[in-house]
Design a protein around this motif. Structure first.
Motif, PDB file in Angstrom:
ATOM      1  N   GLY A 118      36.050 -77.177  -1.224  1.00 49.34           N
ATOM      2  CA  GLY A 118      36.994 -77.516  -0.248  1.00 49.34           C
ATOM      3  C   GLY A 118      37.957 -76.267  -0.067  1.00 49.34           C
ATOM      4  N   HIS A 119      38.495 -75.828  -1.360  1.00 47.37           N
ATOM      5  CA  HIS A 119      39.139 -74.737  -1.294  1.00 47.37           C
ATOM      6  C   HIS A 119      38.431 -73.501  -0.982  1.00 47.37           C
ATOM      7  CE1 HIS A 119      41.261 -77.286  -4.360  1.00 47.37           C
ATOM      8  NE2 HIS A 119      42.388 -76.899  -3.730  1.00 47.37           N
ATOM      9  N   LEU A 120      37.294 -73.291  -1.495  1.00 46.61           N
ATOM     10  CA  LEU A 120      36.710 -72.195  -1.171  1.00 46.61           C
ATOM     11  C   LEU A 120      36.122 -72.125   0.379  1.00 46.61           C
ATOM     12  CD1 LEU A 120      34.061 -72.045  -4.361  1.00 46.61           C
ATOM     13  CD2 LEU A 120      36.194 -71.015  -4.021  1.00 46.61           C
ATOM     14  N   ASN A 121      35.920 -73.127   1.100  1.00 46.07           N
ATOM     15  CA  ASN A 121      35.877 -73.095   2.459  1.00 46.07           C
ATOM     16  C   ASN A 121      36.913 -72.523   3.164  1.00 46.07           C
ATOM     17  OD1 ASN A 121      33.014 -73.872   2.513  1.00 46.07           O
ATOM     18  ND2 ASN A 121      33.362 -76.179   2.499  1.00 46.07           N
ATOM     19  N   LEU A 122      38.180 -72.841   2.731  1.00 46.69           N
ATOM     20  CA  LEU A 122      39.392 -72.299   3.178  1.00 46.69           C
ATOM     21  C   LEU A 122      39.360 -70.757   3.219  1.00 46.69           C
ATOM     22  CD1 LEU A 122      42.125 -74.684   1.872  1.00 46.69           C
ATOM     23  CD2 LEU A 122      41.141 -74.829   4.075  1.00 46.69           C
ATOM     24  N   VAL A 123      38.982 -70.290   2.029  1.00 43.92           N
ATOM     25  CA  VAL A 123      38.762 -68.831   1.723  1.00 43.92           C
ATOM     26  C   VAL A 123      37.872 -68.195   2.679  1.00 43.92           C
ATOM     27  CG1 VAL A 123      38.654 -67.045   0.085  1.00 43.92           C
ATOM     28  CG2 VAL A 123      39.746 -69.285  -0.607  1.00 43.92           C
ATOM     29  N   ARG A 124      36.655 -69.085   2.750  1.00 41.71           N
ATOM     30  CA  ARG A 124      35.492 -68.404   3.688  1.00 41.71           C
ATOM     31  C   ARG A 124      36.205 -68.301   5.182  1.00 41.71           C
ATOM     32  NH1 ARG A 124      32.375 -72.398   0.371  1.00 41.71           N
ATOM     33  NH2 ARG A 124      31.478 -70.877  -1.186  1.00 41.71           N
TER      34      ARG A 124
ATOM     35  N   VAL B 198      45.038 -65.921  -1.942  1.00 39.10           N
ATOM     36  CA  VAL B 198      45.138 -67.270  -2.239  1.00 39.10           C
ATOM     37  C   VAL B 198      46.197 -67.321  -3.630  1.00 39.10           C
ATOM     38  CG1 VAL B 198      43.784 -68.963  -3.469  1.00 39.10           C
ATOM     39  CG2 VAL B 198      42.604 -67.180  -1.767  1.00 39.10           C
ATOM     40  N   SER B 199      46.984 -68.432  -3.134  1.00 44.22           N
ATOM     41  CA  SER B 199      48.095 -68.612  -4.369  1.00 44.22           C
ATOM     42  C   SER B 199      47.590 -69.798  -4.955  1.00 44.22           C
ATOM     43  CB  SER B 199      49.710 -68.776  -3.622  1.00 44.22           C
ATOM     44  OG  SER B 199      49.310 -70.049  -3.091  1.00 44.22           O
ATOM     45  N   ILE B 200      47.919 -69.625  -6.292  1.00 41.48           N
ATOM     46  CA  ILE B 200      47.441 -70.675  -7.377  1.00 41.48           C
ATOM     47  C   ILE B 200      48.788 -71.101  -7.963  1.00 41.48           C
ATOM     48  CG2 ILE B 200      46.232 -71.345  -9.363  1.00 41.48           C
ATOM     49  CD1 ILE B 200      44.169 -69.840  -8.475  1.00 41.48           C
ATOM     50  N   PHE B 201      49.438 -72.444  -7.622  1.00 40.08           N
ATOM     51  CA  PHE B 201      50.641 -72.745  -8.201  1.00 40.08           C
ATOM     52  C   PHE B 201      50.918 -74.097  -7.953  1.00 40.08           C
ATOM     53  CE2 PHE B 201      55.335 -73.288  -7.492  1.00 40.08           C
ATOM     54  CZ  PHE B 201      55.716 -72.949  -8.715  1.00 40.08           C
ATOM     55  N   VAL B 202      50.967 -74.871  -9.140  1.00 43.60           N
ATOM     56  CA  VAL B 202      51.101 -76.211  -9.227  1.00 43.60           C
ATOM     57  C   VAL B 202      52.724 -76.242  -9.318  1.00 43.60           C
ATOM     58  CG1 VAL B 202      50.726 -78.323 -10.763  1.00 43.60           C
ATOM     59  CG2 VAL B 202      49.132 -76.516 -10.807  1.00 43.60           C
TER      60      VAL B 202
ATOM     61  N   LEU C  69      35.523 -68.176  -9.030  1.00 42.46           N
ATOM     62  CA  LEU C  69      34.998 -68.808  -7.986  1.00 42.46           C
ATOM     63  C   LEU C  69      35.656 -67.842  -6.712  1.00 42.46           C
ATOM     64  CD1 LEU C  69      35.482 -72.287  -8.851  1.00 42.46           C
ATOM     65  CD2 LEU C  69      33.392 -71.314  -8.414  1.00 42.46           C
ATOM     66  N   LEU C  70      36.862 -67.310  -6.836  1.00 40.67           N
ATOM     67  CA  LEU C  70      37.807 -66.715  -5.580  1.00 40.67           C
ATOM     68  C   LEU C  70      36.913 -65.461  -5.573  1.00 40.67           C
ATOM     69  CD1 LEU C  70      41.342 -67.745  -6.319  1.00 40.67           C
ATOM     70  CD2 LEU C  70      39.916 -68.489  -4.345  1.00 40.67           C
TER      71      LEU C  70
ATOM     72  N   CYS D  60      37.942 -63.267  -2.081  1.00 42.89           N
ATOM     73  CA  CYS D  60      39.265 -63.216  -1.924  1.00 42.89           C
ATOM     74  C   CYS D  60      40.006 -61.887  -2.534  1.00 42.89           C
ATOM     75  CB  CYS D  60      40.001 -64.205  -2.944  1.00 42.89           C
ATOM     76  SG  CYS D  60      41.760 -64.201  -3.435  1.00 42.89           S
ATOM     77  N   ASP D  61      40.855 -61.062  -1.884  1.00 40.13           N
ATOM     78  CA  ASP D  61      41.528 -59.951  -2.019  1.00 40.13           C
ATOM     79  C   ASP D  61      42.306 -60.011  -3.237  1.00 40.13           C
ATOM     80  OD1 ASP D  61      39.926 -58.282  -0.276  1.00 40.13           O
ATOM     81  OD2 ASP D  61      41.066 -59.519   1.008  1.00 40.13           O
ATOM     82  N   ILE D  62      43.424 -61.177  -3.054  1.00 44.78           N
ATOM     83  CA  ILE D  62      44.539 -61.062  -4.169  1.00 44.78           C
ATOM     84  C   ILE D  62      44.798 -62.509  -4.457  1.00 44.78           C
ATOM     85  CG2 ILE D  62      47.088 -60.765  -4.406  1.00 44.78           C
ATOM     86  CD1 ILE D  62      46.740 -58.537  -2.183  1.00 44.78           C
TER      87      ILE D  62
END
Lengths: 281, 281
Positions: B36-42, B53-57, B81-82, B87-89
């Motif tokens: 699901g996330h990877l489709n957002l990135v695509r 892409v930010s990764i922050f809980v 995966l990114l 994904c660039d950053i």
């Protein structure tokens, strides 16, 4: 100098500056400009390549019994003054342009520092300021934004907002501009009767006297009582006389830098002022 | 692909892109990435020159009894995966980096559309989302931001926030990614026992059945009752089953496009899903 009344028009005017990475300075105002505002523009002029001044009487920062309808709107005169001090773009949107037809559901509140001083007498006021300033920041996307220290609490709210939300903007506070007799310049001074205008500088006089007495070692709470007594004697209806740290924390003693705050009414006109006093430690 | 853990580092990485007016796309996540996330990135990759892409809980969107401490943190796996989807950053800040040491005094709330559905069971959740997304938007300054339609209410909140505050960002909603058996992908699916994982697709099955029944002319309120009954029979503890317009207004009859919303627990795991149903008028 250009005048833009729509967000789209403003963006079109600013796009070349953005594309060439020019430094954009922004001075948000409600118009009816005086030397205090013009000094903000002059400061912006020094630091920035492009200076944008907004003129927008923001309905959501006025309470139901406040002076929104009667707030002076003097766009033509303001434009002449702004052209003289080197403003590049005046942004003068309608209420509809800023708030649209759909209901606004988003609110921004800044806790603690809005709870007292002007926040007590004007519930919702600082929320309205936070919302409109955030909107204007997102529309103008400035590098620097300039606010007067006369509205000291407002400046503190904006600084907190910018820090808490990581807005990519430097907020610059500009010292109070005063009339020759010491009265802090304000659009609301225009509401004063001739007699009240003569009384109004008493606020600054009491603040300067308080500074002297503090430096002489007088107790902070005594000094506050004295300000209140002097203003009442002069015919003011005092709203508050308070001492705070520069970050608006409560303070009991003059053992660090202090800011004295006054809000008081003459007739129906509410005036505010403040004085920053350095502690020589 | 670069990984940045500080705001300053991210800015340095993005500055060349900003200077050359590249289109920046942004996908905010809490990590533990799935298709699901990877489709957002695509999607971002298709529209944008640079994809962040930010990764922050985000602690402030979790309630006191929610799963903040146990939320899965899988940065290394996420990074692999990114990198694969272009994904660039990756921006993976600490809580301290995002919220600092000074207390945060600013809150953002979006009224009405946060009052029900997930807002009822998770007080303060959408305020926390609004604050962190605003902060991330100000840090990344993207042209486009991508959110999944699985968190439909969250997407609506972000769209409202962006519109109300004039944020210069296009918000793109991306359709739900589902497992082969229909279960909407979610990081929380990993909490499910093997048995519960087999039961979980019942949510989507009841939603598809509801769609069929609505198209056949069955009454909307009957359809909602049926979903609730079917889920309860399958072993779910139903939190809500609701119908709303696409703008999240209440709706009694299927006389316009409708979105059906489900939140239900299997064991301790709370799952949400939704289905948009077109009205053929």
């Amino acid at each position: 100098m250009k005048t833009e009344t729509t967000i789209q028009g403003l963006s079109a005017s600013l796009n070349p500056a953005r594309a060439s990475r020019k430094i954009i300075g922004f001075v948000p105002t409600m118009g009816n400009l005086h030397e205090g505002h013009l000094n903000l523009v002059r400061e912006a002029r020094k630091l920035c390549d492009v200076v944008v001044v907004s003129i927008f009487v923001n309905p959501i920062q006025f309470g139901p019994n406040e002076d929104f309808d009667n707030y002076p709107r003097t766009l033509e005169q303001d434009s002449h003054l702004l052209a003289e001090v080197g403003c590049d773009i005046v942004f003068a949107p309608s209420v509809e342009q800023m708030y649209g037809h759909q209901p606004r559901l988003t609110n921004i509140s800044v806790a603690e520092i809005t709870n007292d001083l002007c926040g007590l007498q004007r519930p919702g006021h600082f929320d309205g300021v936070a919302v409109v300033v955030t909107k204007l920041f997102n529309i103008v996307q400035p590098n620097y934004a300039f606010f007067g220290q006369k509205d000291y609490q407002q400046l503190a709210v904006i600084k907190q907002l910018v820090r808490d939300l990581n807005m990519p903007i430097d907020v610059i506070g500009v010292p109070i501009t005063r009339a020759a007799d010491g009265l802090a310049l304000s659009s609301r001074n225009g509401y004063l009767s001739e007699q009240d205008r003569k009384t109004a500088p008493t606020i600054y006089k009491t603040l300067k006297l308080a500074e002297e007495n503090l430096q002489k070692g007088q107790n902070l709470s005594d000094v506050l009582v004295q300000i209140r007594a002097d203003l009442t004697a002069a015919g003011f209806e005092v709203d508050y006389v308070e001492a705070r740290t520069p970050m608006l924390q409560k303070i009991d003693q003059f053992d660090q830098d202090v800011v004295l705050f006054v809000a008081a009414k003459l007739g129906k006109t509410r005036l505010i002022d403040n004085l920053q006093i350095k502690h020589s430690s």
